[in-house]
Design a protein around this motif. Structure first.
Motif, PDB file in Angstrom:
ATOM      1  N   ARG A 260       3.703   2.352  15.485  1.00 15.40           N
ATOM      2  CA  ARG A 260       4.948   1.723  15.934  1.00 15.40           C
ATOM      3  C   ARG A 260       6.128   2.404  15.240  1.00 15.40           C
ATOM      4  N   PRO A 261       7.359   2.162  15.684  1.00 16.41           N
ATOM      5  CA  PRO A 261       8.516   2.878  15.128  1.00 16.41           C
ATOM      6  C   PRO A 261       8.715   2.585  13.643  1.00 16.41           C
ATOM      7  N   ASN A 262       8.937   3.627  12.891  1.00 15.04           N
ATOM      8  CA  ASN A 262       9.188   3.489  11.453  1.00 15.04           C
ATOM      9  C   ASN A 262      10.689   3.562  11.186  1.00 15.04           C
ATOM     10  N   ALA A 263      11.105   2.985  10.068  1.00 17.20           N
ATOM     11  CA  ALA A 263      12.513   2.981   9.657  1.00 17.20           C
ATOM     12  C   ALA A 263      12.559   2.643   8.171  1.00 17.20           C
ATOM     13  N   PRO A 264      13.674   2.927   7.501  1.00 19.64           N
ATOM     14  CA  PRO A 264      13.741   2.690   6.058  1.00 19.64           C
ATOM     15  C   PRO A 264      13.424   1.260   5.622  1.00 19.64           C
ATOM     16  N   TYR A 265      13.661   0.268   6.484  1.00 26.18           N
ATOM     17  CA  TYR A 265      13.406  -1.118   6.066  1.00 26.18           C
ATOM     18  C   TYR A 265      11.929  -1.399   5.816  1.00 26.18           C
ATOM     19  N   LEU A 266      11.049  -0.473   6.207  1.00 22.68           N
ATOM     20  CA  LEU A 266       9.615  -0.677   5.983  1.00 22.68           C
ATOM     21  C   LEU A 266       9.125  -0.105   4.655  1.00 22.68           C
ATOM     22  N   VAL A 267      10.014   0.463   3.860  1.00 26.95           N
ATOM     23  CA  VAL A 267       9.629   0.962   2.541  1.00 26.95           C
ATOM     24  C   VAL A 267       8.877  -0.090   1.707  1.00 26.95           C
ATOM     25  N   PRO A 268       9.301  -1.373   1.708  1.00 32.44           N
ATOM     26  CA  PRO A 268       8.576  -2.343   0.866  1.00 32.44           C
ATOM     27  C   PRO A 268       7.087  -2.438   1.171  1.00 32.44           C
ATOM     28  N   VAL A 269       6.690  -2.208   2.424  1.00 33.45           N
ATOM     29  CA  VAL A 269       5.269  -2.252   2.769  1.00 33.45           C
ATOM     30  C   VAL A 269       4.516  -1.176   1.987  1.00 33.45           C
ATOM     31  N   THR A 270       5.079   0.023   1.950  1.00 32.70           N
ATOM     32  CA  THR A 270       4.449   1.128   1.234  1.00 32.70           C
ATOM     33  C   THR A 270       4.518   0.913  -0.269  1.00 32.70           C
ATOM     34  N   VAL A 271       5.629   0.401  -0.758  1.00 33.29           N
ATOM     35  CA  VAL A 271       5.762   0.145  -2.205  1.00 33.29           C
ATOM     36  C   VAL A 271       4.667  -0.807  -2.672  1.00 33.29           C
ATOM     37  N   ARG A 272       4.422  -1.850  -1.914  1.00 31.93           N
ATOM     38  CA  ARG A 272       3.407  -2.833  -2.324  1.00 31.93           C
ATOM     39  C   ARG A 272       2.009  -2.224  -2.292  1.00 31.93           C
ATOM     40  N   ALA A 273       1.752  -1.377  -1.301  1.00 27.81           N
ATOM     41  CA  ALA A 273       0.457  -0.696  -1.260  1.00 27.81           C
ATOM     42  C   ALA A 273       0.315   0.258  -2.441  1.00 27.81           C
ATOM     43  N   MET A 274       1.385   0.941  -2.793  1.00 26.98           N
ATOM     44  CA  MET A 274       1.354   1.856  -3.933  1.00 26.98           C
ATOM     45  C   MET A 274       1.151   1.101  -5.241  1.00 26.98           C
ATOM     46  N   ALA A 275       1.798  -0.038  -5.374  1.00 27.05           N
ATOM     47  CA  ALA A 275       1.638  -0.844  -6.594  1.00 27.05           C
ATOM     48  C   ALA A 275       0.184  -1.278  -6.752  1.00 27.05           C
ATOM     49  N   ALA A 276      -0.468  -1.606  -5.633  1.00 22.82           N
ATOM     50  CA  ALA A 276      -1.870  -2.011  -5.696  1.00 22.82           C
ATOM     51  C   ALA A 276      -2.753  -0.850  -6.151  1.00 22.82           C
ATOM     52  N   VAL A 277      -2.465   0.357  -5.659  1.00 18.77           N
ATOM     53  CA  VAL A 277      -3.229   1.533  -6.073  1.00 18.77           C
ATOM     54  C   VAL A 277      -3.048   1.799  -7.563  1.00 18.77           C
ATOM     55  N   ARG A 278      -1.823   1.659  -8.032  1.00 21.68           N
ATOM     56  CA  ARG A 278      -1.523   1.926  -9.444  1.00 21.68           C
ATOM     57  C   ARG A 278      -1.948   0.788 -10.364  1.00 21.68           C
ATOM     58  N   GLY A 279      -2.153  -0.388  -9.770  1.00 23.41           N
ATOM     59  CA  GLY A 279      -2.519  -1.545 -10.575  1.00 23.41           C
ATOM     60  C   GLY A 279      -1.381  -2.039 -11.445  1.00 23.41           C
ATOM     61  N   ILE A 280      -0.146  -1.939 -10.917  1.00 26.19           N
ATOM     62  CA  ILE A 280       1.020  -2.410 -11.665  1.00 26.19           C
ATOM     63  C   ILE A 280       1.836  -3.359 -10.797  1.00 26.19           C
ATOM     64  N   ASP A 281       2.704  -4.099 -11.445  1.00 26.36           N
ATOM     65  CA  ASP A 281       3.580  -5.045 -10.773  1.00 26.36           C
ATOM     66  C   ASP A 281       4.551  -4.289  -9.859  1.00 26.36           C
ATOM     67  N   GLU A 282       4.835  -4.847  -8.692  1.00 28.40           N
ATOM     68  CA  GLU A 282       5.718  -4.145  -7.755  1.00 28.40           C
ATOM     69  C   GLU A 282       7.119  -3.967  -8.313  1.00 28.40           C
ATOM     70  N   ASP A 283       7.580  -4.897  -9.155  1.00 30.83           N
ATOM     71  CA  ASP A 283       8.907  -4.749  -9.759  1.00 30.83           C
ATOM     72  C   ASP A 283       8.936  -3.533 -10.696  1.00 30.83           C
ATOM     73  N   ALA A 284       7.861  -3.354 -11.457  1.00 25.69           N
ATOM     74  CA  ALA A 284       7.788  -2.208 -12.378  1.00 25.69           C
ATOM     75  C   ALA A 284       7.760  -0.905 -11.600  1.00 25.69           C
ATOM     76  N   LEU A 285       7.000  -0.887 -10.508  1.00 24.61           N
ATOM     77  CA  LEU A 285       6.958   0.320  -9.683  1.00 24.61           C
ATOM     78  C   LEU A 285       8.309   0.575  -9.041  1.00 24.61           C
ATOM     79  N   ALA A 286       8.935  -0.462  -8.495  1.00 27.77           N
ATOM     80  CA  ALA A 286      10.237  -0.295  -7.848  1.00 27.77           C
ATOM     81  C   ALA A 286      11.276   0.227  -8.830  1.00 27.77           C
ATOM     82  N   THR A 287      11.247  -0.266 -10.044  1.00 29.94           N
ATOM     83  CA  THR A 287      12.180   0.211 -11.076  1.00 29.94           C
ATOM     84  C   THR A 287      11.994   1.703 -11.315  1.00 29.94           C
TER      85      THR A 287
END
Length: 301
Positions: A260-287
């Motif tokens: 489906r169409p992608n756009a910058p507003y979907l970044v949080p979906v990827t951030v949360r998946a990345m945080a799960a891979v890293r095993g860290i809090d999403e706030d720490a990753l976002a920072t």
């Protein structure tokens, strides 16, 4: 071109824009997007992104027209930064022509090396502008360009490296099925101080090489795909201070919205998946992502 026309359609509608994700508590930047290929206005796209915590975007050009548009858009909007370049697949089209017109510009006659030199001179001019923070996406693509285009690709890539170093801008790399050759050219030319592997596509072993060289690795929505364990393995070993996030929108929409169409507003979906891979809090990753992107593209965090 993807469209948001079906935004109110059924969940199974492949043309429907995915829903807004829950906002991030810590703002992040989309380190690589193509607003000019997305539906809606720039204002709408930026507002939608900001509403979920995506406060900044890097708008990336792929040809002369797109690079001019990126530079002008970054001049107009405070939260947009530009990168300018000839895409690796654009350089061979300039030199050898594009009789089929599949590059969205219609059929083109061969321009030879002189035309490539002229185009590179315009990229150099744009790269000097203060609101242009990167030179890219440039690099090598062995998936779409055959052997006849490799010389033009590599010549263009080397020229972009030189421009990035001389202008003091980040180098944004497109690397598709060309890992060894991209790393070779970077070593031969000497990489710029700030080098970003856009839509990182290597494995964990390559991530360790990039880490040793201090290259940033930017992960897109495909890190969420079931068949992309190599990307998750790479993300797991990449130093946190060298990790970025991007959409590459309108492409590479993260799961469960793939296709489906992608756009910058979907970044949080990827951030949360990345945080799960890293095993860290999403706030720490976002920072970390916010700090890293500002450092990579040399703008105030």
């Amino acid at each position: 071109m993807p469209s948001n026309a079906g935004q109110n359609g059924s969940p199974g509608d492949k043309n429907a824009a995915p829903p807004l994700p829950a906002p991030l508590r810590v703002p992040v930047a989309d380190s690589h997007t193509h607003l000019d290929m997305q539906s809606g206005t720039v204002e709408e796209g930026l507002a939608k992104a900001a509403s979920v915590g995506v406060a900044t975007v890097v708008q990336v050009g792929c040809d002369i027209d797109g690079s001019r548009w990126a530079a002008e858009t970054a001049r107009t909007y405070e939260n947009v930064h530009a990168a300018v370049a000839l895409h690796p697949n654009e350089a061979p089209r300039i030199v050898h022509g594009d009789p089929d017109g599949w590059s969205r510009k219609g059929a083109r006659e061969p321009g030879g090396q002189a035309a490539l030199d002229e185009a590179l001179a315009e990229i150099d001019r744009l790269a000097a502008l203060p609101h242009v923070r990167g030179v890219g996406e440039s690099g090598l693509d062995h998936f779409r360009t055959g052997p006849e285009g490799k010389e033009a690709q590599e010549r263009s890539f080397r020229a972009h490296i030189e421009i990035a170093k001389r202008r003091g801008k980040a180098l944004v790399i497109h690397d598709r099925e060309a890992h060894a050759d991209v790393l070779r050219v970077l070593k031969e030319e000497g990489a710029p101080e700030r080098t970003v592997f856009h839509c990182y596509s290597g494995d964990a072993e390559m991530a360790e090489i990039c880490a040793r060289e201090g290259y940033f690795m930017s992960f897109a929505g495909n890190v969420t795909f079931k068949n992309a364990q190599n990307l998750r393995d790479a993300l797991a070993v990449a130093p946190l201070e060298l990790v970025l996030v991007e959409t590459d929108a309108p492409f590479l929409t993260p799961a469960p919205y793939r296709g489906r169409p992608n756009a910058p507003y979907l970044v949080p979906v990827t951030v949360r998946a990345m945080a799960a891979v890293r095993g860290i809090d999403e706030d720490a990753l976002a920072t970390a992502l916010n700090t890293n992107t500002a450092r990579a593209f040399d703008y105030p965090a």
